[in-house]
Design a protein around this motif. Structure first.
Motif, mmCIF file in Angstrom:
data_model
loop_
_atom_site.group_PDB
_atom_site.id
_atom_site.type_symbol
_atom_site.label_atom_id
_atom_site.label_comp_id
_atom_site.label_asym_id
_atom_site.label_seq_id
_atom_site.Cartn_x
_atom_site.Cartn_y
_atom_site.Cartn_z
ATOM 1 N N GLU A 395 19.558 -39.196 5.815
ATOM 2 C CA GLU A 395 20.047 -38.752 4.505
ATOM 3 C C GLU A 395 18.854 -38.580 3.570
ATOM 4 O O GLU A 395 18.154 -39.541 3.248
ATOM 5 C CB GLU A 395 21.029 -39.788 3.935
ATOM 6 N N ASN A 396 18.643 -37.337 3.142
ATOM 7 C CA ASN A 396 17.550 -37.054 2.203
ATOM 8 C C ASN A 396 18.040 -36.862 0.773
ATOM 9 O O ASN A 396 17.238 -36.579 -0.128
ATOM 10 C CB ASN A 396 16.776 -35.808 2.659
ATOM 11 N N PHE A 397 19.349 -36.974 0.561
ATOM 12 C CA PHE A 397 19.952 -36.836 -0.771
ATOM 13 C C PHE A 397 19.568 -35.513 -1.425
ATOM 14 O O PHE A 397 19.218 -35.458 -2.604
ATOM 15 C CB PHE A 397 19.565 -38.017 -1.667
ATOM 16 N N THR A 398 19.629 -34.447 -0.643
ATOM 17 C CA THR A 398 19.333 -33.124 -1.181
ATOM 18 C C THR A 398 20.607 -32.337 -1.485
ATOM 19 O O THR A 398 20.553 -31.317 -2.159
ATOM 20 C CB THR A 398 18.476 -32.318 -0.182
ATOM 21 N N SER A 399 21.741 -32.824 -0.970
ATOM 22 C CA SER A 399 23.009 -32.139 -1.212
ATOM 23 C C SER A 399 23.762 -32.843 -2.332
ATOM 24 O O SER A 399 23.795 -34.074 -2.410
ATOM 25 C CB SER A 399 23.864 -32.143 0.060
ATOM 26 N N GLU A 400 24.344 -32.057 -3.218
ATOM 27 C CA GLU A 400 25.108 -32.646 -4.324
ATOM 28 C C GLU A 400 26.360 -33.349 -3.812
ATOM 29 O O GLU A 400 26.830 -34.298 -4.426
ATOM 30 C CB GLU A 400 25.483 -31.569 -5.351
ATOM 31 N N LYS A 401 26.903 -32.874 -2.685
ATOM 32 C CA LYS A 401 28.078 -33.516 -2.098
ATOM 33 C C LYS A 401 27.603 -34.565 -1.106
ATOM 34 O O LYS A 401 27.152 -34.244 -0.010
ATOM 35 C CB LYS A 401 28.976 -32.491 -1.417
ATOM 36 N N LEU A 402 27.691 -35.813 -1.506
ATOM 37 C CA LEU A 402 27.197 -36.918 -0.685
ATOM 38 C C LEU A 402 28.133 -37.155 0.498
ATOM 39 O O LEU A 402 29.350 -37.035 0.375
ATOM 40 C CB LEU A 402 27.120 -38.171 -1.554
ATOM 41 N N ASP A 403 27.558 -37.490 1.640
ATOM 42 C CA ASP A 403 28.345 -37.793 2.834
ATOM 43 C C ASP A 403 29.352 -38.902 2.526
ATOM 44 O O ASP A 403 29.049 -39.862 1.824
ATOM 45 C CB ASP A 403 27.397 -38.242 3.954
ATOM 46 N N TYR A 404 30.574 -38.755 3.067
ATOM 47 C CA TYR A 404 31.636 -39.727 2.790
ATOM 48 C C TYR A 404 31.350 -41.112 3.377
ATOM 49 O O TYR A 404 32.029 -42.081 3.034
ATOM 50 C CB TYR A 404 32.975 -39.220 3.322
ATOM 51 N N ARG A 405 30.375 -41.204 4.267
ATOM 52 C CA ARG A 405 30.032 -42.520 4.814
ATOM 53 C C ARG A 405 29.406 -43.418 3.747
ATOM 54 O O ARG A 405 29.388 -44.638 3.893
ATOM 55 C CB ARG A 405 29.089 -42.370 6.011
ATOM 56 N N TRP A 406 28.878 -42.821 2.684
ATOM 57 C CA TRP A 406 28.349 -43.603 1.560
ATOM 58 C C TRP A 406 29.502 -43.976 0.642
ATOM 59 O O TRP A 406 30.226 -43.106 0.159
ATOM 60 C CB TRP A 406 27.316 -42.791 0.784
ATOM 61 N N ILE A 407 29.674 -45.264 0.400
ATOM 62 C CA ILE A 407 30.833 -45.734 -0.366
ATOM 63 C C ILE A 407 30.408 -46.685 -1.481
ATOM 64 O O ILE A 407 29.306 -47.235 -1.483
ATOM 65 C CB ILE A 407 31.856 -46.452 0.544
ATOM 66 N N GLY A 408 31.315 -46.882 -2.429
ATOM 67 C CA GLY A 408 31.130 -47.885 -3.469
ATOM 68 C C GLY A 408 31.880 -49.153 -3.125
ATOM 69 O O GLY A 408 32.621 -49.216 -2.138
ATOM 70 N N LEU A 409 31.691 -50.171 -3.943
ATOM 71 C CA LEU A 409 32.430 -51.423 -3.803
ATOM 72 C C LEU A 409 33.099 -51.736 -5.129
ATOM 73 O O LEU A 409 32.438 -51.850 -6.164
ATOM 74 C CB LEU A 409 31.492 -52.562 -3.398
ATOM 75 N N ARG A 410 34.434 -51.810 -5.101
ATOM 76 C CA ARG A 410 35.263 -52.090 -6.276
ATOM 77 C C ARG A 410 35.240 -50.991 -7.333
ATOM 78 O O ARG A 410 35.728 -51.177 -8.445
ATOM 79 C CB ARG A 410 34.880 -53.428 -6.934
ATOM 80 N N GLY A 411 34.666 -49.870 -6.995
ATOM 81 C CA GLY A 411 34.631 -48.756 -7.940
ATOM 82 C C GLY A 411 33.914 -47.568 -7.337
ATOM 83 O O GLY A 411 33.252 -47.675 -6.290
ATOM 84 N N PRO A 412 34.019 -46.391 -7.958
ATOM 85 C CA PRO A 412 33.439 -45.179 -7.383
ATOM 86 C C PRO A 412 31.914 -45.180 -7.422
ATOM 87 O O PRO A 412 31.299 -45.640 -8.379
ATOM 88 C CB PRO A 412 33.998 -44.058 -8.273
ATOM 89 N N ARG A 413 31.330 -44.637 -6.382
ATOM 90 C CA ARG A 413 29.872 -44.511 -6.304
ATOM 91 C C ARG A 413 29.353 -43.597 -7.416
ATOM 92 O O ARG A 413 28.226 -43.747 -7.884
ATOM 93 C CB ARG A 413 29.486 -43.965 -4.925
ATOM 94 N N GLU A 414 30.193 -42.640 -7.840
ATOM 95 C CA GLU A 414 29.765 -41.673 -8.852
ATOM 96 C C GLU A 414 29.483 -42.321 -10.206
ATOM 97 O O GLU A 414 28.842 -41.712 -11.064
ATOM 98 C CB GLU A 414 30.835 -40.583 -9.015
ATOM 99 N N ASN A 415 29.942 -43.550 -10.411
ATOM 100 C CA ASN A 415 29.706 -44.236 -11.680
ATOM 101 C C ASN A 415 28.260 -44.685 -11.863
ATOM 102 O O ASN A 415 27.854 -45.027 -12.976
ATOM 103 C CB ASN A 415 30.625 -45.456 -11.810
ATOM 104 N N PHE A 416 27.480 -44.711 -10.783
ATOM 105 C CA PHE A 416 26.112 -45.224 -10.925
ATOM 106 C C PHE A 416 25.056 -44.382 -10.210
ATOM 107 O O PHE A 416 23.871 -44.698 -10.281
ATOM 108 C CB PHE A 416 26.022 -46.678 -10.437
ATOM 109 N N ILE A 417 25.457 -43.332 -9.512
ATOM 110 C CA ILE A 417 24.459 -42.532 -8.796
ATOM 111 C C ILE A 417 24.328 -41.145 -9.405
ATOM 112 O O ILE A 417 25.269 -40.617 -10.016
ATOM 113 C CB ILE A 417 24.805 -42.382 -7.299
#
Length: 577
Positions: A395-417
């Motif tokens: 994962e090089n984090f070059t795509s705006e749509k992050l792979d679904y295998r990356w998850i948050g805990l108790r809340g959405p990942r989008e809140n901090f990334i």
């Protein structure tokens, strides 16, 4: 003259205010610049079981979902298969996968992906939501996902959609207690819900005594019909033997008769799958004489390539018109500890007689199986399909749509990334990994007993309260933190172990970061090593080889598997020594 003085004074005030704004803006930008940026994450799995069991052209590996994907349920509409799993306090809730052939699966993310509707912000990692059911109703061309949510007073809920590819409707709260609900639609379109519950008040006979209930379901108003509930299984197959934890029920209809399949024995060493038959969805249900139809409890604990705890199953008719079953199981490490958690396995099912039987489900389970007849190619890990066996995920984090295998805990990942030109930037929450709150940690499930997880980090902490790095986590009370922080004017790398909520820094080293640092966790069974490279190439170990005991359910308890996360916090309490 007076006007000139006023003009001069106003000009000076403007310049002062402008410069103050510029200074503040510079400080803000400086602060933003200090946020951790992760790039070039590489996860590599390297388990011997896959090396020792190479695939032939007509085979695929089971588990089909490696890592913490337990409690599978499956349904079919035409050529489309949809499968859901438990997610507990991980976010989004209820992972969902799609396949055309039961071999090659696409990750669709999570069913419960709106924090306004599902918010496990204050739950332990093993709460949240679990044991879902998914059913397609051909009478109204609608999919139903039903599940128990242990957050926000939600209880048992149901969501619907015409197309799982396009998202789901809002949760509808259902008025019954218990867990593990599943919905079934009869040939006449009538709906029923079955679930696990406690015995009637005052009738509990022993610890673990549970019952299976059925309700009639009002499809027009999406609710159970009051007073229609009935106990259809009391205790399990044979109440005189005090069976424990009859649960995870699924109803099926075949050749005019109704089949109830359940898990029995608890989710550990005694786990199994059993089946009952009736002429009515409301019973009475008679157990099969050959129960259990799936279990691994009869075999030596020291058997090689062990799979254990098999149960909690669901059935579906495959593309070759043969039945298949998905179920959970575990693959312990060299110390017989369960770090990967409960995974999703598959077996063919022989339903040529009265009762279904899992083929090879009563002998030690093997790591691979034949593809259904007519399936031409195993594409796992290619063309966007979920990987299987030994694999490398980069994962090089070059795509705006992050792979679904990356998850948050108790809340959405989008809140901090946020994805930047330099990589993934994490905005640190004022929350520690040990708190029961949403954390600013991007998680990935551990999917192998032997694996490495490496990431490049660009970060300069401002104080000892700042920390960023990698966390290996079984729960908020059992975890390792491996990260960069400050002590006085110096930068340190530290390794902290937390067991039963008690934390101890087991190693630290003063470092100088010129550009960035590479961090790596590597596991060989129960042995974990944390290392860092200041020049990007030469890794130095910190803390030696440490035990993965606290990353196992054996020691930590709970229902999840180990997670590896990219972690940042502004309330660090792990101090360099």
């Amino acid at each position: 003259m007076k006007h000139q003085k006023i003009f001069l004074l106003l000009s000076l005030l403007f310049l002062f205010s402008f410069n103050e704004i510029k200074i503040k803006d510079s400080l803000v930008k400086a602060q933003i610049g200090k946020m951790p940026i992760f790039s070039n994450v590489v996860y590599t799995g390297n388990d011997d079981i896959y090396k020792n069991n190479p695939l032939k052209s007509d085979e695929f590996y089971t588990p089909i979902l490696q890592g913490c994907y337990p409690d599978p349920a499956i349904t079919r509409k035409g050529d489309d298969y949809y499968m859901v799993c438990s997610s507990f306090a991980m976010f989004p809730g209820v992972p969902i996968f799609h396949s055309k052939d039961l071999v090659n699966w696409t990750d669709l993310g999570g069913v419960l992906n709106k924090v306004s509707e599902f918010n496990p912000h204050d739950t332990g990692i093993s709460q949240g939501v679990y044991a879902p059911g998914i059913t397609y109703n051909p009478h109204n061309d609608t999919f139903y996902m039903i599940v128990t949510a242990f957050t926000g007073g939600m209880g048992n809920i149901i969501v619907k959609t015409k197309d799982p590819m396009k998202g789901w409707g809002s949760p509808i709260k259902l008025d019954f207690n218990g867990i593990d609900p599943c919905i079934f639609f009869d040939d006449n379109g009538k709906g029923y819900i079955v679930h696990n519950d406690a015995p009637d008040k005052g009738k509990e006979l022993y610890e673990g005594h549970r019952v299976i209930k059925v309700w009639e379901y009002d499809l027009a108003n999406d609710k159970v019909i009051p007073g229609s509930d009935k106990i259809i299984v009391d205790g399990g197959v044979d109440l005189s033997k005090k069976p424990i934890w009859i649960e995870a029920p699924h109803l099926y209809k075949k050749d005019g008769r109704y089949y109830l399949m359940c898990a029995e024995g608890g989710t550990g060493d005694n786990h199994s799958e059993v089946v009952f038959v009736s002429d009515s969805p409301k019973g009475p249900f008679k157990p099969a004489s050959n129960n259990p139809i799936l279990t691994q409890r009869y075999f030596p604990q020291d058997r090689p390539e062990k799979v254990d705890w098999a149960g909690h199953a669901d059935l579906v008719l495959g593309p070759d018109n043969k039945y298949y079953g998905v179920f959970l199981g575990i693959r312990p490490n060299d110390k017989n500890r369960v770090n990967m958690g409960r995974e999703t396995f598959m077996l063919p099912v022989d339903w040529s007689g009265v009762f279904p039987v899992f083929e090879n489900g009563l002998v030690p389970l093997k790591p691979k199986m034949k593809m259904p007849n007519g399936v031409i190619e195993n594409k796992t890990g290619k063309d966007g399909f979920f990987p299987n066996g030994n694999f490398t995920f980069t994962e090089n984090f070059t795509s705006e749509k992050l792979d679904y295998r990356w998850i948050g805990l108790r809340g959405p990942r989008e809140n901090f990334i946020s994805v930047t030109k330099s990589g993934l930037e994490i905005k640190p929450f004022a929350v520690n990994i040990k708190e029961v709150k949403p954390t600013s940690t991007l998680f990935y499930r551990q999917q192998h007993n032997n694996f490495s997880f490496t990431s490049t980090l660009d970060y300069k902490p401002s104080s000892e309260k700042d920390l960023a790095g990698i966390v290996c986590m079984q729960s908020e009370r059992f975890n390792y933190v491996f990260g960069i922080t400050k002590k006085g004017k110096d930068t340190y790398i530290i390794l902290e172990r937390t067991e039963k909520g008690e934390s101890k820094v087991i190693a630290s080293a003063k470092i100088e970061i010129n550009k960035n640092i590479r961090l790596q966790v590597k596991a060989t069974g129960d042995s974990y090593q944390f290392s860092y490279a200041l020049n990007g190439v030469d890794f130095e170990n910190l803390g030696g080889s440490v035990s993965g005991d606290i990353l196992s359910t054996n020691v930590a308890g709970g229902f999840t598997g180990a997670l590896v996360g990219l972690y940042a916090t502004s309330t660090n309490d792990a101090y360099a020594e």
